[in-house]
Design a protein around this motif. Structure first.
Motif, mmCIF file in Angstrom:
data_model
loop_
_atom_site.group_PDB
_atom_site.id
_atom_site.type_symbol
_atom_site.label_atom_id
_atom_site.label_comp_id
_atom_site.label_asym_id
_atom_site.label_seq_id
_atom_site.Cartn_x
_atom_site.Cartn_y
_atom_site.Cartn_z
ATOM 1 N N VAL A 6 -4.184 10.209 36.622
ATOM 2 C CA VAL A 6 -3.299 11.569 35.877
ATOM 3 C C VAL A 6 -4.224 12.727 36.594
ATOM 4 O O VAL A 6 -5.554 12.612 36.197
ATOM 5 N N PRO A 7 -3.889 13.920 36.760
ATOM 6 C CA PRO A 7 -4.736 15.081 37.214
ATOM 7 C C PRO A 7 -5.351 15.665 35.860
ATOM 8 O O PRO A 7 -4.893 15.232 34.785
ATOM 9 N N LEU A 18 4.914 11.088 31.626
ATOM 10 C CA LEU A 18 5.186 10.754 32.744
ATOM 11 C C LEU A 18 6.921 10.966 33.233
ATOM 12 O O LEU A 18 7.640 10.207 32.692
ATOM 13 N N LEU A 19 7.403 11.893 33.950
ATOM 14 C CA LEU A 19 8.704 12.096 34.303
ATOM 15 C C LEU A 19 9.420 11.159 35.217
ATOM 16 O O LEU A 19 10.434 10.528 34.773
ATOM 17 N N THR A 20 8.500 11.092 36.407
ATOM 18 C CA THR A 20 9.365 10.311 37.265
ATOM 19 C C THR A 20 8.444 9.686 38.406
ATOM 20 O O THR A 20 7.404 10.281 38.661
ATOM 21 N N SER A 57 0.816 -1.633 42.161
ATOM 22 C CA SER A 57 1.272 -1.817 40.913
ATOM 23 C C SER A 57 1.321 -0.209 40.055
ATOM 24 O O SER A 57 0.703 0.756 40.562
ATOM 25 N N ILE A 58 1.948 -0.317 39.061
ATOM 26 C CA ILE A 58 1.945 0.783 38.170
ATOM 27 C C ILE A 58 1.679 0.500 36.826
ATOM 28 O O ILE A 58 2.041 -0.588 36.390
ATOM 29 N N GLU A 70 -6.015 9.382 33.195
ATOM 30 C CA GLU A 70 -5.471 7.975 32.944
ATOM 31 C C GLU A 70 -5.039 7.408 34.313
ATOM 32 O O GLU A 70 -4.369 8.258 34.978
ATOM 33 N N VAL A 71 -5.238 6.105 34.257
ATOM 34 C CA VAL A 71 -5.033 5.356 35.781
ATOM 35 C C VAL A 71 -3.394 5.253 35.473
ATOM 36 O O VAL A 71 -2.873 4.395 34.505
#
Length: 427
Positions: A6-7, A18-20, A57-58, A70-71
Motif C-alpha cells: 500500500v502506498p 481496496l477498491l479493485t 498471490s494476493i 501493508e502487503v
C-alpha cells in the motif's frame, strides 16, 4: 519476488479501502502497470507494479481495509498468461466469482442496484470495451453489471460516462434473461398497495469524509454569508476581444475562473484576515496565497489547490485548472494536489445555481461562491439596461472576520471584475 505494498498515506489519512484488483493471480504484469486501486477519505490511489513478472498471490480482497505500507500481494518472476474464465475461477481468491476477463475485475460485494452479480451471468456477458476515461466508480459499476461501455448512453460534459449513466443502464444479456419464454411465464407477484422501493448504499470513504468535515465546520465556525452582484459584461467583452489571441499563444481558453482567482488574490492581499485561519485561540496569517478550486467528480466534491496564485498569470491559472479537472474526472488526483490551501472558490453557476451560501473548507476561514450569469434589467447611468449579472457570495468565519472586512473584500472582487483592465495593469 517483490511485495506489492500500500502506498504511504499522508499524516491525516490512517487507512483506506481496496477498491479493485486489475490483475488476477497467474496473470503477467509489467513494470508501472496499475495492479489495484485504493480509496482513502481524500483520493483514489493507484498501486503499480515495480517489476515485470507474474502476480503470484494476493493478500487482500476488494472491500478490505488496508493500512499504509501493508502487503497486498506478491509479484514473482515469469511470463504468465491471461487465464480463461474457467481458469480464473480456480486462480481467483476464495469468494471471487469467475468472470470474462474483458470485463475487468469483479467485486464480490453487491452491485449499485442492490442485487449481487451471479458468476454465470458474467461468463455469458458480451465482451466489454476498455475505456481509459472511466472513473474508478463508473468502472466498478460497469464491471458489476456486465455492461459494455460503448453501449451506455453518456451524458458527461466531455462525452464521458457518469456514475448516474452507469447505474441507470441495463446489460443486454440481463435484459434478455429478464424476459422469460412464453411457455414459462408465471403470474407476476402482487406488490402491496403503496409499496415504494428503497435502496441502501454505504457511503464511500470520500463522501463520508466530506460529510464529516462539513458538519465539523458547521459545529465549530461562526458561519455568515454576505452577497453582492457583478456586471459581467466587461469581463465578457475582454474574453471575446482577446480569446483567439489567448488560445493561439497559450493553447488554452480564457475562462471566468482565472479572472476570479486573480481578483480574489488581489482582495486577499488587501484583507489578509480573509486569508488567515484559526488554530485554537490563535489566528494564523498566511504570507502566501494558495487558492482551492472546487471541482465536481463522480466521487464527490474535491478541492485541488493552486499554489502561490499571486505569481500566476491568467494562462497559468487556466492550464492548472484544466489539468486538475482532467485528473478529477479520471480519478487521478493525489493527496498532495489537495493538501493545504488558504482560500477557496466554488462555481455553482456551472450547474445553474442562482445563489447559495457555500460552506468554508476548514481550516480556511472564507470561501467565494460564483453563480449563474443571467441577463436582467439594471439601472446604469440613469437608464434601465439589460446586463449579464452574476450574484457572488462570501461565506466566512465570523470569529475572526468582521462584517466590514468581508463586505469590503467582496466589493473589491466586484470592482476588479467590472474593470478587468485593473487586473492586467496591477492597479
Amino acid at each position: 519476488m517483490a511485495e506489492i505494498k500500500v502506498p504511504v498515506f499522508s499524516e491525516s489519512v490512517s487507512e483506506g479501502t481496496l477498491l479493485t484488483w486489475h490483475k488476477k493471480p497467474g496473470e503477467a504484469v509489467k513494470r508501472g502497470e496499475v495492479l489495484a486501486e485504493i480509496e482513502t477519505d481524500k483520493v483514489v490511489l493507484e498501486v503499480t507494479a515495480l517489476q515485470d513478472g507474474v502476480l503470484q498471490s494476493i493478500a487482500k480482497q476488494e472491500g478490505d481495509t488496508v493500512l499504509s505500507e501493508e502487503v497486498l500481494g506478491v509479484v514473482g518472476e515469469g511470463t504468465g498468461a491471461a487465464p480463461t474464465a474457467a481458469a480464473a475461477a480456480t486462480t481467483a481468491p476464495a469468494g471471487t466469482p469467475a468472470t470474462d476477463l474483458t470485463a475487468g475485475p469483479v467485486p464480490t460485494e453487491q452491485s449499485a442496484g442492490g442485487t449481487a452479480t451471479h458468476p454465470d451471468d458474467l461468463t455469458r456477458a458480451p465482451a466489454t470495451e476498455r475505456r481509459e476515461d472511466l472513473s474508478p466508480a463508473v468502472r466498478k459499476i460497469i464491471t458489476e453489471k456486465g455492461l459494455n461501455p460503448g453501449e451506455v448512453p453518456a451524458t458527461g460534459p466531455r462525452g464521458n460516462i457518469t456514475k448516474a449513466d452507469a447505474m441507470g443502464a441495463t446489460a443486454p444479456a440481463a435484459a434478455a434473461q429478464a424476459t422469460p419464454a412464453a411457455s414459462s411465464i408465471q403470474p407476476a407477484a402482487t406488490v402491496p398497495a403503496g409499496a415504494r422501493p428503497e435502496q441502501r448504499v454505504p457511503m464511500t470513504r470520500i463522501r463520508a469524509r466530506i460529510a464529516e468535515r462539513l458538519k465539523e465546520v458547521q459545529n465549530t465556525a461562526a458561519l455568515l454569508t454576505t452577497f453582492n452582484e457583478v456586471n459581467m459584461q466587461p469581463s465578457m467583452d475582454l474574453r471575446k476581444k482577446y480569446q483567439d489571441q489567448f488560445v493561439k499563444k497559450h493553447g488554452v481558453k480564457l475562462g471566468f475562473m482565472s479572472l476570479f482567482v486573480r481578483a480574489a488574490t488581489e482582495a486577499l492581499k488587501a484583507f489578509p484576515v480573509v486569508n488567515a485561519s484559526v488554530d485554537g485561540k490563535e489566528v494564523i496569517y498566511h504570507g502566501y496565497y494558495d487558492v482551492g478550486i472546487a471541482v465536481a467528480s463522480d466521487r464527490g466534491l474535491v478541492v485541488p489547490i493552486l499554489r502561490d496564485t499571486d505569481g500566476m498569470g491568467l494562462a497559468d491559472i487556466e492550464k492548472a485548472i484544466a489539468a486538475y479537472a482532467e485528473k478529477a474526472r479520471s480519478g487521478k488526483l493525489t493527496m498532495e494536489d489537495m493538501a493545504g490551501g488558504t482560500f477557496s472558490i466554488t462555481n455553482g453557476g456551472t450547474f445553474g445555481s442562482m445563489m447559495s451560501t457555500p460552506i468554508i473548507n476548514a481550516p480556511q476561514s472564507a470561501i467565494l461562491g460564483m453563480h449563474n450569469i443571467i441577463e436582467r434589467p439594471i439601472a446604469q447611468n440613469g437608464q434601465v439596461v439589460i446586463a449579464p449579472m452574476m450574484y457572488i457570495a462570501l461565506s466566512y468565519d465570523h470569529r475572526i472576520i468582521d462584517g466590514k472586512e468581508a463586505v469590503q473584500f467582496l466589493v473589491m472582487v466586484k470592482n476588479l471584475l467590472e474593470d478587468p483592465a485593473r487586473l492586467l495593469l496591477d492597479l
